[in-house]
Structure formats: structure tokens, C-alpha cells
Design an enzyme around this catalytic site. Structure first.
Site, short mmCIF file in Angstrom:
data_model
loop_
_atom_site.label_atom_id
_atom_site.label_comp_id
_atom_site.label_asym_id
_atom_site.label_seq_id
_atom_site.Cartn_x
_atom_site.Cartn_y
_atom_site.Cartn_z
N HIS A 245 0.87 -1.19 0.00
CA HIS A 245 0.00 0.00 0.00
C HIS A 245 0.90 1.22 0.00
O HIS A 245 2.09 1.14 0.32
CB HIS A 245 -0.94 0.02 1.20
CG HIS A 245 -0.23 0.06 2.53
ND1 HIS A 245 0.35 1.21 3.03
CD2 HIS A 245 0.01 -0.90 3.44
CE1 HIS A 245 0.89 0.96 4.20
NE2 HIS A 245 0.72 -0.33 4.48
N ASP A 372 -0.78 -19.32 12.75
CA ASP A 372 0.46 -19.83 13.32
C ASP A 372 0.59 -19.37 14.78
O ASP A 372 0.68 -18.18 15.06
CB ASP A 372 1.65 -19.33 12.51
CG ASP A 372 2.91 -20.11 12.78
OD1 ASP A 372 3.39 -20.08 13.93
OD2 ASP A 372 3.43 -20.75 11.85
N SER A 387 3.44 -4.81 6.89
CA SER A 387 2.88 -4.52 5.57
C SER A 387 3.91 -4.81 4.49
O SER A 387 5.05 -4.35 4.57
CB SER A 387 2.47 -3.05 5.48
OG SER A 387 1.40 -2.77 6.33
#
Length: 423
Positions: A245, A372, A387
């Protein structure tokens, strides 16, 4: 009364049909991809299972086969309620006109046959420093002059999100450039060239002399920003993509226009775990020296940060080489991500729970959940700084992590990798 009652029933039935039809059009249009990519020389099986018909028209005669039928007769009509196959012998393109029930036009889909492409997957934490293309205006405020009066010199002249690119015909690259001009302005009007919403306009601002003898124009400004993110991939020619992003200004929400920047080695020194209502964070140190510079940043887009990696840093950053997986290959279920949490890049299990094949919001094409237990124990799930973490499924790179759900840090969004590769 019976006639009125019957009329009401008929009207209600027609209204229900219209509503259902409208919902059906919206649902199928939203669920269908804008573009389909296939690999040359490989048969691609597509299964949409929609009551939709389509007409495919190609550009190169004989280059594309649909359901084993060569596309050399102008067009091929298919029924998408059944599985279809596509295979291209060379790079080519075609268009597919999609209609609901074979009658109602839904959308025009681009079909592209491309050569297989592999990239080196990342997962490393990197420090990103970007300089804006001009001086970013965060907002305006009032100024108290030496006469004790209150002035607003920049009101209706400069706006939040503007970029000051020139003042008195002098290029503005950093805040200090503007401060120097203000210092020697002696209160004379400054002619400003401003970029606003991708258009260049001219305005003028007259500085106000304050009680301490300095001149001010009542404007909050910024010229650079930095932070920690995750490298997604490196192409064979050394181009990289990260974050998934764009970098936006924290005060204005504006996507920063990059005038330059660099990627640096970063060291994670603290993990703030995510909790319901509060996103966590990877806190670290960016080593901003030339010897620690990994590459240059050239683009900041809604799909991520892009640039070029120094040749001697490619082995340091990259892991294994994987083929790209396109949207139609992504399935709900087990997948994994790569990220650097405790000094090394490790692979962690996730589950892909939702897929938006229409790709309406590029940064939120996937909904994923961290499964996980090791990663949940370390971070609580997805945290800021993750990110750009590569998403892997069936031995291919299919996307990157983009956002975390504020109410549930084990869940978040991801983008399709082809959104990033396009940049």
C-alpha cells in the site's frame, strides 16, 4: 378488495424481481475479475460457476484456444456456468464480453497471455525514507503579528494536501528552502506555484512579522517521512516492491508524491503486540548511512513503494525464487507469509478466508487470518511494520499483507501480487 389485493401482490412480485435482478447484477459484476492473466504454453482451467455467457474476441489469430477451440473465427461464445480451459501459444490479448443470463451486459474483461515470471521473495524488514516532490502543506493557522493583531495569511490561498513547488521562481525541495526565503522577505508578498489535485496553480501569500522579528505565513509543512515496512519481492533486474500500500501523510491522509528516497537496513528492537482496538507495531532502528543503504525509492503508489535495489544487496535481502500466482489461482484455505520478527525471515501459516476477484479495492483483495501460534505469541497477529509481507500459496507468490483489522489483530487484508507487479 380482491382486485386491489391482487394488484398489490403483482406489484410486490414485480418489485421483488427487480430487487433480486439488481442484486444479481451487482453480485456477479462484483465477483468477476476485471482482468484474467494466463501463462503462455500452459493450459489454464477456470471455474466461475455463474449463470453467465460470454463472447471472447482475440487480437492474434490462432494464438489462443478456448475449450480446445482456436480463436481464429473472429469470436467464441462460451457458457461460464461450466468450467472452461484457455491456452495460449504466445503472448497475446483478448477481450471477453460478459452477460448475465446471456442478455444483461455485466462487464468487459481483458485476457492477457504472458510469459512465466519469477521473482525473489522478500520478507526482510527495511527502513524507508522518502522525500516529497515539493513541500507538503498539512494545514494553515493564524499568526499573531508584532502589532498584537491576529492574521491568517495563508487562508484560502494554501490548503491541506497542497505541494508548494516554487516560490518567487525558486524551486522548493525542502522546508529550509522556504524558511530562507521567509527570513529575507522583509514582508513582501511571496509568489507561490502550487500543485493541487494534480493541477498546478499560482497563488500569493504575504508574510506577517511577529513580535520576535521573524516572518511567518501560518502554514504547517512537511518535506519527508520515514518508517519501517517489509520487502515483498525483487525482480531479476533488481527492481523491488514493498508495503503493498502507499505511504500517506499521517495528518492529511494524502498519498505522498515522492521526489526521491531510499531503502535502508533496519533492525527490529521491540515488538508491541496487537490487542483488540489497538494495532501492534514493530519498532526498530533505521541505519541511515550510505553503507547501510539498500537501494533507491522512485515511486509511491496506492499499490506500494517501488524502486531499485543495489546489486550487492540483492543476496542480503532476497530468499528463494518463486513464480507469480495470478488472481484466479488464489484459493480459500491454507497459505503462508514471510516476515522478519526476531532477526531472521521466517515462514508462518495463515488462512485465506475471503477473496475479492473483482479487485475493486486493490489493497484489500484478500482477507486473511494468522493461524500460526508462534507468530500469534510473538506479535498477537498482524502488526504495523508487517505490511508488504509476501503471501505464498501452492509454491507461488500470490500477494502481500497490507492492513490489520483493528478489532482482531489476527486478521487483516492483503493485495494480489499482480497489483504490485503492474507498477
Amino acid at each position: 378488495m380482491k382486485k386491489k389485493y391482487r394488484s398489490w401482490l403483482v406489484a410486490a412480485l414485480i418489485l421483488n424481481i427487480i430487487v433480486l435482478l439488481g442484486y444479481g447484477i451487482y453480485y456477479y459484476k462484483d465477483s468477476f475479475p476485471e482482468e484474467i492473466r494466463i501463462i503462455t504454453g500452459k493450459e489454464e482451467k477456470l471455474s466461475f460457476r455463474f449463470p453467465i455467457s460470454a463472447k471472447i474476441e482475440g487480437e492474434t489469430v490462432g494464438a489462443l484456444e478456448v475449450n480446445k477451440e482456436p480463436l481464429d473465427k473472429g469470436s467464441i461464445r462460451i457458457n461460464l456456468s461450466d468450467a472452461i480451459t484457455m491456452e495460449a501459444s504466445e503472448s497475446t490479448s483478448a477481450t471477453m464480453e460478459v452477460k448475465l443470463f446471456g442478455i444483461i451486459p455485466l462487464k468487459r474483461v481483458e485476457i492477457s497471455a504472458v510469459s512465466p515470471q519469477s521473482v525473489v521473495v522478500g520478507g526482510s524488514a527495511i527502513g524507508i525514507h522518502v522525500e516529497t516532490k515539493g513541500i507538503l502543506v498539512l494545514g494553515t493557522t493564524s499568526v499573531v503579528g508584532e502589532d498584537k493583531m491576529t492574521y491568517e495569511p495563508a487562508e484560502n490561498r494554501l490548503k491541506s494536501g497542497d505541494y508548494i513547488i516554487e516560490v518567487n521562481d525558486i524551486r522548493m525541495t525542502e522546508k529550509e528552502d522556504l524558511m530562507k526565503l521567509l527570513k529575507k522577505s522583509d514582508g513582501s508578498t511571496l509568489r507561490c506555484k502550487v500543485r493541487r489535485n494534480h493541477e498546478t496553480i499560482e497563488t500569493a501569500v504575504t508574510p506577517v512579522r511577529t513580535a520576535d522579528g521573524t516572518y511567518k505565513i501560518g502554514t504547517w509543512i512537511r518535506d519527508d517521512t520515514q518508517g519501517i515496512g517489509t520487502l515483498t519481492y525483487i525482480t531479476p533486474d533488481g527492481k523491488f516492491g514493498a508495503l503493498g500500500h502507499g505511504i500517506t501523510d499521517v495528518d492529511t491522509g494524502v498519498l505522498l508524491e515522492v521526489g526521491g528516497g531510499a531503502a535502508y537496513d533496519a533492525e527490529i528492537i521491540r515488538i508491541i503486540k496487537g490487542e483488540p482496538g489497538t494495532p501492534g507495531e514493530l519498532s526498530g532502528v533505521i541505519h541511515r548511512s550510505e553503507s547501510e543503504r539498500l537501494g533507491t525509492v522512485s515511486k509511491n503508489t496506492a499499490q506500494g513503494i517501488f524502486g531499485t535495489v543495489k546489486e550487492n544487496c540483492r543476496l542480503q535481502l532476497g530468499g528463494r525464487s518463486l513464480e507469480l500466482g495470478f488472481k484466479q489461482e488464489v484459493k480459500k484455505g491454507k497459505a503462508s507469509i514471510l516476515c522478519e520478527i526476531n532477526g531472521s525471515v521466517n515462514e508462518y501459516e495463515i488462512e485465506i478466508q475471503q477473496i475479492d476477484y473483482s479487485n475493486r479495492n486493490h489493497a484489500k483483495g484478500l482477507v486473511l487470518k494468522i493461524t500460526d501460534e508462534k507468530l500469534i505469541e510473538l506479535t498477537g497477529g498482524i502488526v504495523q511494520g508487517m505490511s508488504g509481507s509476501p503471501i505464498l500459496q501452492n509454491g507461488k507468490l500470490i500477494g502481500a499483507v497490507t492492513h490489520v483489522f483493528i478489532r482482531d489483530s489476527t486478521k487483516g487484508y492483503g493485495t494480489f501480487i499482480e497489483n504490485m507487479i503492474e507498477n
